[in-house]
Design an enzyme around this catalytic site. Structure first.
Site, short mmCIF file in Angstrom:
data_model
loop_
_atom_site.label_atom_id
_atom_site.label_comp_id
_atom_site.label_asym_id
_atom_site.label_seq_id
_atom_site.Cartn_x
_atom_site.Cartn_y
_atom_site.Cartn_z
N CYS A 197 33.76 42.17 40.34
CA CYS A 197 34.23 43.34 40.32
C CYS A 197 33.77 44.47 39.61
O CYS A 197 32.74 44.16 38.65
CB CYS A 197 35.59 43.52 40.00
SG CYS A 197 36.78 42.86 41.46
N HIS A 246 38.23 48.27 39.58
CA HIS A 246 39.68 48.44 39.18
C HIS A 246 39.68 48.48 37.58
O HIS A 246 38.73 48.20 36.88
CB HIS A 246 40.44 47.21 39.55
CG HIS A 246 39.75 45.88 38.98
ND1 HIS A 246 40.25 45.50 37.99
CD2 HIS A 246 38.99 44.96 39.45
CE1 HIS A 246 39.68 44.29 37.57
NE2 HIS A 246 38.94 43.89 38.62
#
Length: 263
Positions: free
Chosen positions: A236, A219
Site C-alpha cells: 500500500c 491509507h
C-alpha cells in the site's frame, strides 16, 4: 358448473369478436380507462429516422478529445473530463449544447451538432488538448496528472500530490511496499473507499483507505507516523499525516485517477 364455464367462455368470444368487428369497420371501441393506455404521439406506421452518430457514449480517440476541448471552451464540460473517452459527463455536456442551440437533444454528436459547435468555438490548440504537466519545485509531474483529478504518486521523491486540473491542491509524504511486496506502478483509478478499514490478510488497521489496485490502497499508517521510513508497507501507499488524509479522503471520489510512477 361446466355449463357456466362454457357460457362465460362463449360470452368472452362474442365480446372479443364484437370489438374486432368494430375496429375492422373503422368504428372506435370504448373501454374502461384502466383497460387502455394512451400513446403520447401519433402512430403513422413509419419509424423515426435519427441522424448518424459520429461519436457517442462509449466512443474514444482524438476526435472525442477535440469535441471535449470545444465543450470546455464553452464551459459546458470541466477540464477533468478531457480524457478521450465519451462518457456520461461528455454526453451531458453535448445535450446542454444541443438544447442551447434548439436542436434535438440526442446526447451524441452528429454532423449538425459538430457544425454548430465549430461555429461558436475555435480549433483547440495543442495546449488545450494536452495541458502541460504541473511543475513542483522545478520538476514536472507525470503528464497523466495534468488533467482531471489525480492522486499523483512519485516513488522517487516519495510524495503523493492531489492534483485537480493541473493544480496541486495537497502534498503528502508517503511510504511504499518492501521489495517482495512492491507497490505496483501504472495508471489506476480509485475502485472503492473504506473509512475504517481493517486488513483481513494482515489483521492491521488501514483507516481512510482508497483502494486502487486489488488490495493496494492509499491509507493512513500509524506505523509510518511512528517509525518513518524505517519500515515498509505490504504494497500500500502509506500516509503519516492523519489530519490531512482525513481531508483527502472526503475530497477523492471513486473513479478518480491514481498514477504511480518514478520521476
Amino acid at each position: 358448473m361446466r355449463g357456466l364455464i362454457i357460457r362465460k367462455l362463449a360470452s368472452g368470444l362474442v365480446v372479443g369478436g364484437a370489438i374486432a368487428a368494430l375496429l375492422s369497420s373503422g368504428t372506435a371501441a370504448s373501454a374502461a380507462p384502466n383497460d387502455l393506455k394512451t400513446v403520447p404521439f401519433e402512430v403513422s406506421g413509419e419509424l423515426p429516422i435519427y441522424p448518424k452518430a459520429l461519436w457517442k457514449n462509449g466512443s474514444s480517440g482524438t476526435n472525442v478529445r477535440k469535441v471535449e476541448a470545444r465543450l470546455v471552451q464553452l464551459k459546458l464540460l470541466e477540464k477533468r473530463y478531457l480524457d478521450n473517452d465519451f462518457g456520461t459527463m461528455t454526453r451531458s455536456a453535448v445535450k446542454k449544447f444541443q438544447q442551447s442551440k434548439g436542436i434535438p437533444q440526442l446526447g451524441y454528436v452528429d454532423q449538425n451538432t459538430l457544425d454548430q459547435l465549430a461555429k461558436v468555438t475555435h480549433e483547440p490548440t495543442q495546449t488545450e488538448l494536452f495541458p502541460p504537466a504541473p511543475v513542483v519545485s522545478g520538476k514536472k509531474l507525470d503528464a497523466r496528472c495534468a488533467t482531471g483529478v489525480a492522486l499523483c504518486i512519485d516513488k522517487t521523491t516519495r510524495k503523493l500530490r492531489y492534483v485537480v486540473d493541473g493544480v496541486v491542491k495537497m502534498q503528502f509524504d508517503v511510504r511504499f511496499g518492501a521489495v517482495k511486496t512492491a507497490t505496483r506502478e501504472g495508471s489506476f483509478t480509485v475502485g472503492w473507499k473504506s473509512r475504517n478499514h481493517v486488513s483481513k490478510l494482515y489483521d492491521s488497521k488501514m483507516p481512510y483507505a482508497m483502494f486502487f489496485s486489488g488490495g493496494q490502497a492509499v491509507h493512513y499508517s500509524s506505523d509510518f507516523a511512528a517509525r518513518g521510513y524505517n519500515g515498509a508497507s505490504h504494497g500500500c501507499v502509506n500516509v503519516r499525516d492523519l489530519a490531512k488524509i482525513k481531508v483527502l479522503f472526503d475530497e477523492v471520489h471513486v473513479g478518480d485517477k491514481v498514477i504511480v510512477y518514478r520521476s
